[in-house]
Scaffold this active site. Structure first.
Site, PDB file in Angstrom:
ATOM      1  N   HIS A 260      29.864  73.136  63.283  1.00 48.62           N
ATOM      2  CA  HIS A 260      30.359  72.864  64.632  1.00 48.62           C
ATOM      3  C   HIS A 260      30.690  71.377  64.806  1.00 48.62           C
ATOM      4  O   HIS A 260      31.806  71.017  65.202  1.00 48.62           O
ATOM      5  CB  HIS A 260      29.298  73.303  65.650  1.00 48.62           C
ATOM      6  CG  HIS A 260      29.691  73.080  67.069  1.00 48.62           C
ATOM      7  ND1 HIS A 260      30.214  74.075  67.859  1.00 48.62           N
ATOM      8  CD2 HIS A 260      29.661  71.969  67.842  1.00 48.62           C
ATOM      9  CE1 HIS A 260      30.482  73.580  69.065  1.00 48.62           C
ATOM     10  NE2 HIS A 260      30.149  72.298  69.085  1.00 48.62           N
ATOM     11  N   GLU A 261      29.724  70.518  64.474  1.00 47.36           N
ATOM     12  CA  GLU A 261      29.956  69.082  64.648  1.00 47.36           C
ATOM     13  C   GLU A 261      31.032  68.578  63.690  1.00 47.36           C
ATOM     14  O   GLU A 261      31.757  67.640  63.999  1.00 47.36           O
ATOM     15  CB  GLU A 261      28.652  68.295  64.475  1.00 47.36           C
ATOM     16  CG  GLU A 261      27.525  68.688  65.441  1.00 47.36           C
ATOM     17  CD  GLU A 261      27.921  68.710  66.915  1.00 47.36           C
ATOM     18  OE1 GLU A 261      28.829  67.945  67.302  1.00 47.36           O
ATOM     19  OE2 GLU A 261      27.339  69.517  67.682  1.00 47.36           O
ATOM     20  N   HIS A 264      34.281  68.942  65.410  1.00 44.06           N
ATOM     21  CA  HIS A 264      34.523  67.805  66.312  1.00 44.06           C
ATOM     22  C   HIS A 264      34.978  66.586  65.514  1.00 44.06           C
ATOM     23  O   HIS A 264      35.912  65.878  65.892  1.00 44.06           O
ATOM     24  CB  HIS A 264      33.235  67.440  67.054  1.00 44.06           C
ATOM     25  CG  HIS A 264      32.894  68.351  68.192  1.00 44.06           C
ATOM     26  ND1 HIS A 264      33.751  68.579  69.238  1.00 44.06           N
ATOM     27  CD2 HIS A 264      31.776  69.088  68.449  1.00 44.06           C
ATOM     28  CE1 HIS A 264      33.163  69.414  70.099  1.00 44.06           C
ATOM     29  NE2 HIS A 264      31.983  69.749  69.643  1.00 44.06           N
TER      30      HIS A 264
HETATM   31 ZN    ZN Z   1      30.567  70.945  70.587  1.00 44.03          ZN
END
Ligand code: ZN
Length: 496
Positions: A260-261, A264
């Site tokens: 997830h990160e 980003h």
């Molecule tokens: Zn997030």
């Protein structure tokens, strides 16, 4: 407007961005390595840097330069327009309010950690009240047309309003309830017990690093550390850091936290370098940002194709636990749907109910319709109504998230917007790249990354979210793509 003016504006943007980056480094350190006793000193340091940035952005020189750009009657570049936008917004807040808010946020974060540790909302309550009062003041100064909460939403998702969100969230909540009902008689068809079989923490972190690198995260320009709550923070396009947490009895937490990160970080690392140290060097909105993290986490890494490639690599680290595991069984295990208390650990389907709950609470707190002291009670009641469960203490209820402690009211809806955008973007990618699933099954991610970079990442903040979604998908925000996507997946996982 002449070249000199433009150079002056860029100079100011460079200073403001550098101060912001220094403040972000202090914030990152606070979450990773800072000793517990340094909280107050750190709050002062961050407040000083944030105040300096605010002073530069709102100085008489900046005011005159912003007026010069406005005088160009729309002829200005998108970069100069961003300067005016950020100047105007900052100029609306008096310096004293900015300093008070920054300090209150740092103190609230320390109080939140203590409150969560002691499972006691009342330790955090006075800090939350203070932050809400400050945010109400800010919202009134920013201005809004219909709902006070719109002024705060706009900080995270430019152009978004309560009036737009309400019907989309309602459609989503109704669709979610229908789906949960469809699954209920078939719950026995998927099993995730393997994920808590006990997995060495060091090996989990090492595997997560391996996956992040394969997806394209550049460790030469980033690093991975451990924190209570995973996050991604940017000091420069060339220094984008991620954090995660790791539990021996839950294989998902560290791995999908890192993926997830990484999503980003790929966004931030993919911004065109010509925007370095300017206001364009940032994601265009939290919703688009979240669409990128969720795209990699869910559309890519929670597919059977992904585990066709990745499972042998995971099994090499955990041969005992995963001896008989197949990609299909693993795909089913990581996609089970189950109402639970913790937002960040929630599955794709029930997750949105956690967000809609927070959205309702925030909207009512900011509009003075809900008292801080009633938050735990209303939280528990809404959780029961939405997902049929009641948290047994504040740590797994209203204290679980860091956001309110940094004053991030208006932020939560971005997570669900990100899910809706991600589903829309995935549909488009699949149209343009029909063999994308085959690529994933071979562990090939370069084409996907390049497609995202070309269509979304490179622009940074120079295009607004609505513009990007319209240009990439040809459509406007809808919950339909997401509902279709989760229904298809649930049908597959639960053999409906
Ligand atoms: Zn997030």
């Amino acid at each position: 407007m002449n070249n000199q003016t433009e150079l002056q504006i860029i100079g100011i943007m460079n200073t403001v961005k550098d101060l912001g980056a220094a403040s972000a480094v202090l914030g990152w350190d606070q979450e990773t390595y800072m000793p517990d006793g340094a909280g107050e000193a750190r709050a002062e340091q961050i407040a000083t840097l944030d105040t300096l940035a605010h002073q530069h952005l709102t100085s008489d020189i900046s005011k005159k330069l912003a007026a010069d750009v406005r005088g160009m009657n729309g002829e200005a570049t998108s970069l100069l327009k961003l300067f005016v936008k950020d100047h105007d917004r900052a100029a609306k807040l008096p310096e004293e309010l900015v300093r008070e808010t920054s300090k209150a946020q740092s103190l609230a974060q320390e109080a939140w950690k203590r409150a969560k540790g002691e499972k006691n909302f009342s330790i955090f309550a006075p800090h939350l009240q203070k932050l809400i009062d400050l945010k109400i003041q800010a919202a009134e100064l920013y201005g809004y047309e219909k709902d006070r909460y719109d002024a705060l939403l706009d900080l995270f998702e430019p152009g978004m309003t309560v009036a737009q969100l309400d019907p989309v969230f309602k459609e989503l909540a109704d669709g979610t309830r229908d789906l949960l009902k469809r699954i209920e008689p078939n719950l026995k068809n998927a099993d995730n017990s393997i994920l808590s079989a006990g997995f060495d923490k060091e090996k989990q972190i090492e595997f997560s690093r391996f996956i992040a690198e394969k997806l394209g995260y550049d460790f030469n320009h980033g690093r991975l550390d451990l924190t209570a709550h995973p996050f991604c923070t940017t000091f420069a396009i060339t220094d984008v850091r991620i954090t995660t947490r790791v539990f021996e009895n839950d294989l998902r937490s560290c791995l999908f936290g890192v993926i997830h990160e990484t999503g980003h970080a790929l966004y931030e690392q993919g911004i065109d370098k010509k925007y370095a140290r300017t206001f364009a060097a940032d994601g265009t909105s939290m919703g688009i940002h979240e669409s990128q993290s969720l795209f990699w986490e869910n559309m890519v890494a929670r597919t059977e194709e992904f585990w066709t490639w990745a499972l042998p690599h995971l099994r090499a680290r955990f041969p005992e636990q995963l001896r008989d595991m197949t990609p299909r069984a693993f795909f089913k295990a990581i996609n089970t749907i189950q109402p639970s208390f913790i937002r960040v650990e929630a599955d794709e389907v029930t997750y949105n109910m956690h967000i809609i709950l927070r959205y309702h609470l925030e909207r009512d707190l900011i509009n003075g319709r809900l008292k801080v002291e009633d938050v735990p009670k209303v939280w528990a009641e809404t959780m029961q109504e939405f997902l049929g469960i009641t948290p047994e203490n504040d740590a797994v209820g209203s204290l679980q998230d860091v956001h309110w402690s940094f004053g991030g009211f208006g932020y939560f809806p971005s997570y669900t917007l990100g899910k809706l955008y991600a589903a829309m973007i995935w549909n488009q990618l699949e149209k343009e790249m029909p063999d994308v699933r085959e690529q994933i099954s071979k562990g090939e991610f370069l084409n996907i990354r390049v497609w995202l970079r070309e269509n979304i990442h490179q622009y940074g903040r120079t295009q607004e979210p609505i513009e990007i979604i319209k240009r990439v998908t040809g459509r406007t925000l809808t919950a339909r793509d997401f509902l279709e996507y989760v229904n298809t997946k649930a049908t597959n996982v639960y053999e409906l």
